[in-house]
Design a protein around this motif. Structure first.
Motif, PDB file in Angstrom:
ATOM      1  N   UNK A 146      27.592 -35.726  59.077  1.00  0.00           N
ATOM      2  CA  UNK A 146      28.499 -34.617  59.405  1.00  0.00           C
ATOM      3  C   UNK A 146      29.766 -34.653  58.552  1.00  0.00           C
ATOM      4  N   UNK A 147      30.080 -35.789  57.974  1.00  0.00           N
ATOM      5  CA  UNK A 147      31.254 -35.907  57.104  1.00  0.00           C
ATOM      6  C   UNK A 147      30.872 -35.892  55.630  1.00  0.00           C
ATOM      7  N   UNK A 148      29.670 -35.421  55.328  1.00  0.00           N
ATOM      8  CA  UNK A 148      29.191 -35.346  53.939  1.00  0.00           C
ATOM      9  C   UNK A 148      28.744 -33.922  53.622  1.00  0.00           C
ATOM     10  N   UNK A 149      28.696 -33.613  52.310  1.00  0.00           N
ATOM     11  CA  UNK A 149      28.355 -32.259  51.883  1.00  0.00           C
ATOM     12  C   UNK A 149      26.829 -32.095  51.761  1.00  0.00           C
ATOM     13  N   UNK A 150      26.292 -31.066  52.409  1.00  0.00           N
ATOM     14  CA  UNK A 150      24.862 -30.800  52.327  1.00  0.00           C
ATOM     15  C   UNK A 150      24.517 -29.599  51.475  1.00  0.00           C
ATOM     16  N   UNK A 185      27.322 -31.385  56.471  1.00  0.00           N
ATOM     17  CA  UNK A 185      26.116 -31.575  57.279  1.00  0.00           C
ATOM     18  C   UNK A 185      24.842 -31.387  56.484  1.00  0.00           C
ATOM     19  N   UNK A 186      23.790 -30.998  57.211  1.00  0.00           N
ATOM     20  CA  UNK A 186      22.419 -31.022  56.692  1.00  0.00           C
ATOM     21  C   UNK A 186      22.224 -30.195  55.424  1.00  0.00           C
ATOM     22  N   UNK A 187      21.478 -30.764  54.482  1.00  0.00           N
ATOM     23  CA  UNK A 187      21.027 -30.037  53.294  1.00  0.00           C
ATOM     24  C   UNK A 187      19.730 -29.287  53.631  1.00  0.00           C
ATOM     25  N   UNK A 188      19.461 -28.229  52.871  1.00  0.00           N
ATOM     26  CA  UNK A 188      18.192 -27.498  53.021  1.00  0.00           C
ATOM     27  C   UNK A 188      17.117 -28.184  52.191  1.00  0.00           C
ATOM     28  N   UNK A 206      18.982 -42.195  49.840  1.00  0.00           N
ATOM     29  CA  UNK A 206      19.034 -42.743  48.480  1.00  0.00           C
ATOM     30  C   UNK A 206      18.944 -41.642  47.416  1.00  0.00           C
ATOM     31  N   UNK A 207      18.234 -40.563  47.748  1.00  0.00           N
ATOM     32  CA  UNK A 207      18.117 -39.440  46.800  1.00  0.00           C
ATOM     33  C   UNK A 207      19.361 -38.558  46.796  1.00  0.00           C
ATOM     34  N   UNK A 208      20.265 -38.786  47.755  1.00  0.00           N
ATOM     35  CA  UNK A 208      21.461 -37.956  47.867  1.00  0.00           C
ATOM     36  C   UNK A 208      21.272 -36.757  48.785  1.00  0.00           C
ATOM     37  N   UNK A 209      20.148 -36.733  49.527  1.00  0.00           N
ATOM     38  CA  UNK A 209      19.838 -35.615  50.424  1.00  0.00           C
ATOM     39  C   UNK A 209      20.465 -35.883  51.790  1.00  0.00           C
ATOM     40  N   UNK A 210      21.360 -35.014  52.233  1.00  0.00           N
ATOM     41  CA  UNK A 210      22.113 -35.273  53.459  1.00  0.00           C
ATOM     42  C   UNK A 210      21.393 -34.783  54.702  1.00  0.00           C
ATOM     43  N   UNK A 211      21.352 -35.634  55.718  1.00  0.00           N
ATOM     44  CA  UNK A 211      20.806 -35.246  57.022  1.00  0.00           C
ATOM     45  C   UNK A 211      21.920 -35.271  58.059  1.00  0.00           C
ATOM     46  N   UNK A 212      21.900 -34.312  58.957  1.00  0.00           N
ATOM     47  CA  UNK A 212      22.919 -34.256  60.012  1.00  0.00           C
ATOM     48  C   UNK A 212      22.485 -33.277  61.082  1.00  0.00           C
TER      49      UNK A 212
END
Lengths: 412, 412
Positions: A313-317, A351-354, A371-377
């Motif tokens: 939630x504190x990262x860019x998705x 939050x979450x990336x598509x 590890x791939x940089x894909x954000x989940x939230x």
């Protein structure tokens, strides 16, 4: 042409482009208690298009507010089973979803933000499958706006209620390219073809990173993961292989950020209404992808609750590009509604990336995704950062620096 | 006193007498999309009274109508799991139920009656526990009316919309004994005490049977089971041992018929709106407790679908006595809504009997219930039979004939 005739076209657009109803479809509409008339008109049009069944759930924000203020505290830690079962049905039957969005931007101002966030957390586990199907385009979904009085008066406080609603209708209809031509779908189709051009260029450049600066003080470096894809306009339901338009209007091309590789400071350029609470003049400082500091004139509590909901939630998705001189932006109006404001401004989402923006994410474990940089939230909250002087410089894989945005608009 | 002040009293009455909210209660309100304002006021009052949580489900009859007309045929054979889960929650948490009834009596006219009945049949199994808890007073439930335009115009076709709604409010408020005194609950409490007197007399007589005759052609013999009890006014939730008022207004004292021992002919004295379909000038002939012939000027199809839903649907489950010269009756108005019309007229119900009217029914098998004369059914549909010249003669256990009703009113 009178608004009512244009509203009829809008209904056509929602049914035939937004959720693209065809024979045998099941549709669920989430609407507001203030808007039965347009809801009924959409239902009638969906049945005309061959829908097998249309289910409507009306929400009443005034009652959500009373519950937020006065319900017992334990209520906010439980997501009701019957509501979870509704989303199970949506997934099992691949029901198409339509949100007729009509929120009062300040409906829940004054409600304890932690109550609202606890309710969202309680929904996390029960709605997990639904959320992942939605984010991954395994479901057909669409959001379109409908004025209500409280919202219209917030956008146009200088007008009386009727005039404000009329003016908000004008803006909504303009934003989806409904014009005086007979074909209600032609303006929309021409527009989505134009979006295609911008996203193809971004995909061709295949940037390694973007660097944002403007006079608000934004100075933000955003890494882009290897294999990222830019998207925009039409989406495809991967379960049924049918098209839909998730947002009406839509002016953005978007991809994902490397959630471990965002550095610097970014300031909001428009207010944000989230969960019925209004946040204004805020910003974040990022280190190694994560928010480490929150600034805000209004709504700091809510922002802090929000980014504390989970690690992602504190990262860019999501990273989205919208020219400052796009049609919605040129209205020079703050809509206090993400659907409109995000399509008038470059924005980011916490939050979450598509999953569609990183095709290689398919089937990966949470650890691999990280590890791939894909954000989940649990969350996905857009906030606007575009200004008339926004500059974005892209760095290509071989280190070339290419202007992407100059003075708020695409440089190419 | 203006209607708004009286409506405020009505809200008090609903919350403090209807569902009798106290600290920690959970309440669900089924309301209509036309009535958000009064719904919100009831929610606010319930929270003020200490409710732990209030959940609202809004219904839109216009959408039910579109679905009835245009949805795929198989839709009517399935009761959605998520809706069943809502009723499971109601039972598990002993949630109090409030219906803010506001039906358009003709909302579903023109919809194939068999579709509506199939939907009810589909609900039978999933809602079995809920229905038996409701009928047996193991749940707290209450129904109170709220005007809507379509309903008001049907009741007062000679008035314009605003005047019709105002007049229907007048009638609704009058029917629940809201007057100009300060205490909103005093008129109601005085009234329910009066009902107590009538039911005590009926219990003291302990009739073996009732014989109904009037100038419409009604000539009906109704056996009353051994051990039957007359009820009226307040009810008691058997799970929580708390009081409630299931119907506001209420003017009836009621018991059950011996479902195997009803003979003769009965004619309706008022129209009946059931499932949004209006039935007028109808009647039934009974043999050995069961309808063997249906007469009707309007709505015969619906009546025949209705009594065919199960074996008990063509048998009498409830016998209710209301003086012809009672306050609601004296308004001389057809309300096209059972809540009001049943409280202005002697009536019978086809379908399920209330367990409270035959205390010995508790814990009995379906076969034992049938043998006792206790009717079970999916449906419970009241229809009105009272007239100014209705005569009811009761026969006591030792064969004495006692006038119960003369010229439409209690004889004693």
């Amino acid at each position: 042409m009178k608004n009512q005739e244009r509203i009829d076209k809008y209904i056509q657009l929602i049914v035939h482009r937004g959720v693209q109803i065809t024979v045998g479809d099941k549709l669920i509409i989430f609407s507001m208690v203030e808007n039965p008339e347009i809801t009924r008109a959409v239902v009638a049009e969906a049945y005309k298009a061959g829908a097998r069944e249309v289910v409507v759930q009306y929400k009443d924000e005034q009652i959500s507010r009373l519950t937020g203020l006065y319900a017992a505290d334990e209520v906010f830690d439980v997501y009701p089973k019957w509501q979870a079962e509704l989303y199970t049905m949506i997934c099992e039957e691949n029901v198409k979803l339509l949100h007729l969005a009509s929120e009062d931007p300040e409906a829940l101002n004054g409600v304890e933000p932690s109550r609202l966030m606890r309710l969202q957390k309680a929904a996390q586990e029960p709605l997990k499958t639904y959320r992942s199907q939605l984010m991954g385009d395994y479901l057909t979904w669409s959001i379109a706006g409908v004025p209500n009085i409280a919202w219209a008066k917030k956008v146009y406080p200088e007008l009386d209620e009727a005039a404000a609603v009329e003016k908000l209708w004008d803006s909504i209809l303009y934003s989806v390219h409904i014009d005086d031509q007979d074909d209600p779908l032609a303006g929309w189709d021409a527009h989505t073809a134009r979006l295609q051009h911008a996203l193809e260029q971004m995909n061709d450049y295949n940037f390694k990173s973007l660097h944002y600066t403007n006079s608000l003080g934004t100075d933000l470096f955003i890494g882009l993961p290897e294999g990222h894809a830019w998207e925009g306009g039409k989406s495809t339901n991967k379960t049924t292989n049918t098209k839909f338009n998730a947002n009406m209007p839509t002016e953005e091309v978007f991809s994902l950020a490397d959630c471990n590789n965002v550095e610097g400071v970014v300031y909001s350029s428009k207010p944000l209404s989230y969960s019925g609470v209004l946040m204004e003049n805020f910003g974040f400082r990022f280190e190694a992808g994560r928010v480490v500091e929150v600034f805000a004139e209004n709504g700091k509590d809510m922002l802090e609750e929000m980014i504390a909901s989970d690690d992602g939630a504190g990262r860019i998705g999501e990273v989205a590009l919208v020219p400052y001189h796009s049609p919605i932006s040129l209205m020079d109006t703050i809509f206090y509604n993400t659907l409109y404001d995000e399509n008038a401004s470059c924005h980011l989402a916490l939050g979450a990336a598509y999953p569609t923006t990183l095709p290689a994410s398919d089937g990966k474990t949470p650890e691999e995704l990280k590890a791939m940089g894909f954000n989940e939230s649990l969350i996905h909250v857009d906030f606007m950062i575009g200004t008339a002087d926004l500059k974005i410089i892209g760095t290509t894989q071989d280190g070339q620096e290419i202007p992407v945005f100059i003075d708020g608009d695409f440089a190419f």
